[in-house]
Design a protein around this motif. Sequence first.
Motif, PDB file in Angstrom:
ATOM      1  N   ASP A 233      -7.616   8.560 -10.425  1.00 19.00           N
ATOM      2  CA  ASP A 233      -6.238   8.312 -10.844  1.00 19.00           C
ATOM      3  C   ASP A 233      -5.764   9.358 -11.843  1.00 19.00           C
ATOM      4  OD1 ASP A 233      -3.909   6.925 -10.648  1.00 19.00           O
ATOM      5  OD2 ASP A 233      -4.404   5.436 -12.171  1.00 19.00           O
ATOM      6  N   GLU A 407       3.124   6.356  -6.634  1.00 21.08           N
ATOM      7  CA  GLU A 407       3.352   5.249  -7.554  1.00 21.08           C
ATOM      8  C   GLU A 407       4.628   4.490  -7.186  1.00 21.08           C
ATOM      9  OE1 GLU A 407       4.000   4.458 -12.353  1.00 21.08           O
ATOM     10  OE2 GLU A 407       3.899   6.499 -11.536  1.00 21.08           O
ATOM     11  N   LYS A 410       8.528   5.366  -8.177  1.00 17.57           N
ATOM     12  CA  LYS A 410       8.717   6.774  -8.515  1.00 17.57           C
ATOM     13  C   LYS A 410       9.927   7.353  -7.788  1.00 17.57           C
ATOM     14  CE  LYS A 410       6.223  11.152  -8.939  1.00 17.57           C
ATOM     15  NZ  LYS A 410       4.922  11.845  -8.756  1.00 17.57           N
ATOM     16  N   ALA A 426       8.903   3.452 -12.416  1.00 23.47           N
ATOM     17  CA  ALA A 426       7.640   4.200 -12.494  1.00 23.47           C
ATOM     18  C   ALA A 426       7.267   4.462 -13.953  1.00 23.47           C
ATOM     19  CB  ALA A 426       7.773   5.517 -11.741  1.00 23.47           C
ATOM     20  N   GLY A 522       6.712   1.453 -15.896  1.00 17.05           N
ATOM     21  CA  GLY A 522       5.617   0.789 -15.204  1.00 17.05           C
ATOM     22  C   GLY A 522       5.830  -0.700 -15.018  1.00 17.05           C
TER      23      GLY A 522
END
Length: 623
Positions: A233, A407, A410, A426, A522
């Motif tokens: 990651d 992601e 995004k 994101a 996030g």
Amino acid sequence: MRLVNSRRLYSFLVSILLLCFAHQVCSSGSEEADSPKKDNPFSPKACLIRYWSTRIHPNIPKSSFLLSKASPLTAAESGAYAALAAKGNLSSRLLQFCEAGNLFCPLEAEPVLDGRGDTDFSFYSNNNFAKYGIARLGGVDQFKNYSSGANFAIGSFSRYSKESTGRREGFSSYANDGNVAHSNFTSYGSGATGGAGVFSNYMPRVNVPGLRFASYDSSGNDHKRTFSSYSDDANSGNQVFTGYGRNGNAVPEVFTSYGAMSNVIGSTFTGYGEGGNGANDSFKSYTTNSNNPTNTFRNYGAGGNDGNDDFVNYRDSANAGTDSFQSYGKDSNSQKITFANYGKSFSIGFDSFKEYAKDAVEQSVGFKIYGENTTFKDYPEKGVTFDQYTKPGSVHPPKARNGAAVEEGKFFREGMLEEGNIMRMANIKDWMPKRSFLPRAIASKLPFSSKELGEMKRTFGAKDNSTLERILIKALGECERPPSPGETRRCVRSIEDMIDFAVMVLGEKVVARTTDNVAGSGEDILIGKVKVGKTTKSVSCHQSLYPSLLYYCHSVPKVRVYEADIHGIGSKKKINHGVAICHLDTTSWSPNHGAFLALGSVPGVIEVCHWIFENDLTWTVAE
């Protein structure tokens, strides 16, 4: 009448003289002009504000974001350092310059410790372990939570455990969640007998990981190395394995879940296992689900005897990717290589095999469920089997799975930016070190080109093969890359340079915008009031890693910029003010662009939107 004209001429001349004086002080600095007051009219920030007013229409507000990135140097400091830069002597005051200018100047640590007895390095950070544990008999060293969460994690393990016997080293949760993590393992474990090294959860979720394993485990005897969840990651990493395991005897190496879910990870294996005896290397789930991984194997296992290499689920389900095997297993004896489920990326990658197992004796090479788009050159006719090999053109390429290796949040469509909508945002956090711009008076006097790399290294104190040297080389590579067709681009090292570029592309009526903060990053967010901009072209500016702030700016045609209040899902209160840019013409984009993988489309069919990340910005024509 003559008296009036004389007064006008006098006033005009005085104005010119004042402007010239101000420009001279802003360009060169002045001891006399300096004072402890923050509003000093001759400080780099004050000079920037005056310059801004001369280049951009006065009715347009200045960007508080950009002004916060202005150099904190005083007028006196700016003048003194500009003079040193002009003479090429800035390195004589480097530490003071970096501190006063809020720069990022990583320096290599001096060697510490001597490796007597067992050692537990828990929650340890940024040290140089050169010659640590040389010729030690037995013992255990544990590096757990080493440099965890550090902004700049650096570790040097040069000649670590060299010629040791039965010594075990463990690297667990090393530099996780860090930014710009670099480690140098030169001559690590060379000549060691027995023992083991375990790299578990090494550099996960790191931005710009960089590893160098030069002559690692060379001439070793049964010194096992395991890389588990290595660089998973991560973003934009590069690992170099030079002379790894060369001339070793029964040195097993295991790479499990190496680089999984990473973005643009690159690995180079040069002379890996060359001349080794009984080598046993295993690459399991290597760069799986990654975005555009690049791996190069040169002279891997060349001249080896009775080696065994397994590539299982290698680059499986990755997006594109490129692997090059040059002279792999050349001149080897009884070499066994297995490629099982290799290169089955959902977006076709490219693999090149040149002089693979050339002139080898009694080799066994098996390709089972091998992916499409591969080149085999100078390949031996015997000892090679192909089972369920996907020949180019034999089947249609697999469709990209929505969101794979990209992601969530995004990329999105314009329709998501409507008041009341709930969407995923994101992670827009900036992981780069905090830095400031240099004043143009200093930046313009510093070397900045590949031809001047030596002078750049001397200026910033970068040693050969150091982390800082790699940072400088990468920055130059980004800035010297030729522009794409129709693109106008420039790297800027001062705000004045950025203003000039934006005005050149868009005119004097321009405004700079960016997202206020990282709240909601996030997470699911609630879209509040939305302001829609006109269709226009823009200038987007993105950070590059460098001692001072360095931005790569480029023109972007046909976009629409949105400003939206962002609310928390639970509280319904405003937590952020986001800026998003929607690219209306994606015709020239690559079909393998992450936006199309995430949104399930192709170039030229849909628009693509994304938030402006923390510390990035976009310039557009003011409305």
